[in-house]
Design an enzyme around this catalytic site. Structure first.
Site, PDB file in Angstrom:
ATOM      1  N   TYR A 101       0.854  -1.191   0.000  1.00 37.53           N
ATOM      2  CA  TYR A 101       0.000   0.000   0.000  1.00 37.53           C
ATOM      3  C   TYR A 101       0.889   1.240   0.000  1.00 37.53           C
ATOM      4  O   TYR A 101       1.862   1.325   0.760  1.00 37.53           O
ATOM      5  CB  TYR A 101      -0.888   0.012   1.256  1.00 37.53           C
ATOM      6  CG  TYR A 101      -1.643   1.305   1.426  1.00 37.53           C
ATOM      7  CD1 TYR A 101      -2.924   1.446   0.920  1.00 37.53           C
ATOM      8  CD2 TYR A 101      -1.061   2.403   2.074  1.00 37.53           C
ATOM      9  CE1 TYR A 101      -3.614   2.648   1.041  1.00 37.53           C
ATOM     10  CE2 TYR A 101      -1.740   3.604   2.194  1.00 37.53           C
ATOM     11  CZ  TYR A 101      -3.012   3.721   1.680  1.00 37.53           C
ATOM     12  OH  TYR A 101      -3.687   4.913   1.795  1.00 37.53           O
ATOM     13  N   GLU A 189      -3.561   7.617  -3.816  1.00 35.89           N
ATOM     14  CA  GLU A 189      -3.349   6.304  -3.214  1.00 35.89           C
ATOM     15  C   GLU A 189      -3.157   5.235  -4.286  1.00 35.89           C
ATOM     16  O   GLU A 189      -3.839   5.258  -5.306  1.00 35.89           O
ATOM     17  CB  GLU A 189      -4.623   6.006  -2.424  1.00 35.89           C
ATOM     18  CG  GLU A 189      -4.570   4.876  -1.453  1.00 35.89           C
ATOM     19  CD  GLU A 189      -5.918   4.749  -0.724  1.00 35.89           C
ATOM     20  OE1 GLU A 189      -6.015   5.251   0.400  1.00 35.89           O
ATOM     21  OE2 GLU A 189      -6.848   4.154  -1.286  1.00 35.89           O
TER      22      GLU A 189
END
Ligand code: GDP
Ligand code: MN
Length: 381
Positions: A101, A189
């Site tokens: 991530y 993101e």
């Protein structure tokens, strides 16, 4: 403003982030044609402004073009978190060894963009944040200097041991930071950032939110807006130049000024109610804004009572009163309304309202308590 995954990927690709090729489709046949063009397995992905699409069944692998058509047929029209899927992204498939991530958010506390990275990426990142926060590295960035190469390396080393992967990841961090800053983002993101079995680092998902205050100087980003993906009441409010945010409660609030709107919502909660919205009609004297505000609020079936809270300064309370009368003559209310107004032209406003069968008070506490009780179906105190 939120944008779709495919739009966020276009922005990141332009900054040099490696991302598998993809194209969008609005019909199963188009999805099939794209899959044929890619000549192999594809992933069909729902394009909605919501996360957790994978868990909701909005991300599916297809082994053949026929299967891509079939899967697209299932995903198109599907509801994910209350949002209808009108578009799918058909993308070349990547083999996954590991999922990480990588994200940047604007942190109001430090007033800096903050990198957050974790080697435990994928669809359970919220779980990781809640149960094993030590698996997430947070790094605030000083915007005077930007992301420095040594910081990008540190982020890369938190994700991977192998220097080849670290280098690829660090380069992606630099690109992500550039995309974040250039586009006035409040969030950018990549989840998952994957490593393929061949050791290639790729972004398979992307999410970017643009700060609404940046849109005036970024018309190219405003052009990415998809009104079909947004809350209808918020679209209507924006087009009527009202500041409006839909919330979960049942007391519809019409207020002038953002500060008073916040105070009103606080008081609604204090007296045991739940606001249905934040709505600021602004400081101008314009009955039309009141008409638009009432239209938007009454269109929401969860609103059980309406609360006007107007502090007349530049806003003339008689204009607001006229707006209420005009709007309710055109569309008679089916739910109770509580009006509190005070300030500029208060006397005139009260007379206009009384002549048209409305009562109003100048006491904020009293008005809020009354609206909360009425929303609960009770009698006004
Ligand atoms: P989200 O659930 O809305 O975050 O959607 P994602 O785009 O992140 O997809 C969810 C999951 O689907 C990812 O974490 C991957 O595990 C999987 N996925 C997405 N694209 C691919 C792909 O190209 N190949 C494989 N094998 N899995 C994928
Ligand atoms: Mn994802």
């Amino acid at each position: 403003m939120n944008i779709h995954e495919f739009q966020a990927k276009d922005i990141l690709r332009a900054e040099g982030v490696p991302i598998p090729a993809g194209e969008i489709a609005t019909t199963p046949e188009q999805a099939e044609a794209i899959a044929k063009k890619f000549g192999g397995m594809v992933v069909v992905k729902a394009q909605v402004h919501a996360g957790g699409r994978g868990k909701a069944g909005g991300v599916k692998l297809a082994k053949t073009p026929e299967e891509a058509k079939e899967v697209a047929g299932k995903i198109l029209g599907m509801q994910i978190k209350g949002l209808t899927v009108y578009t799918v992204l058909v993308t070349a498939v990547a083999d996954i060894a590991t999922e990480a991530y990588v994200g940047i958010i604007l942190d109001r506390a430090t007033r800096k963009p903050v990198f957050m990275v974790s080697p435990a990426g994928g669809i359970d990142i919220e779980e990781v944040a809640a149960t094993t926060p030590e698996k997430i590295l947070k790094m605030p960035i000083d915007t005077r200097y930007g992301l420095q190469p040594y910081q990008a390396s540190e982020l890369g080393f938190f994700l991977f041991d192998d220097i080849k992967k670290v280098r690829q990841a660090s380069k992606i961090m630099m690109s992500l930071y550039q995309a974040f800053m250039k586009n006035g983002a409040s969030l950018a993101e990549i989840n998952p950032l994957v490593v393929t079995p061949a050791g290639e680092v790729l972004a398979l998902d992307a999410k970017i939110s643009i700060d609404d205050n940046e849109l005036d100087r970024h018309p190219e980003l405003e052009a990415l807006r998809d009104e079909t993906a947004e809350e209808p009441s918020e679209v209507d409010a924006r087009n009527s130049h009202l500041t409006f945010i839909k919330l979960e409660g049942d007391v519809g609030c019409v207020v002038n000024g953002a500060g008073l709107a916040m105070a009103t919502m606080d008081l609604v909660k204090y007296y045991g109610g739940e606001p249905a919205n934040f709505l600021d009609i602004g400081g101008s004297s314009n009955p039309e804004k009141v008409v638009n505000a009432l239209r938007i609020i009454t269109a929401d079936p969860s609103v059980k009572a309406i609360l006007f809270n107007i502090f007349g300064g530049i806003t003339r309370t008689d204009d607001v009163a006229n707006g209420i009368v005009t709007a309710t003559k055109a569309n008679p209310l089916t739910i109770p309304i509580v009006i509190r107004l005070t300030g500029t032209n208060e006397e005139i406003a009260l007379k206009i309202l009384a002549d048209n069968g409305f009562s109003a008070s100048s006491d904020m506490d009293e008005a809020v308590q009354k609206a909360v009780a009425l929303a609960k179906g009770g009698k006004a105190a």
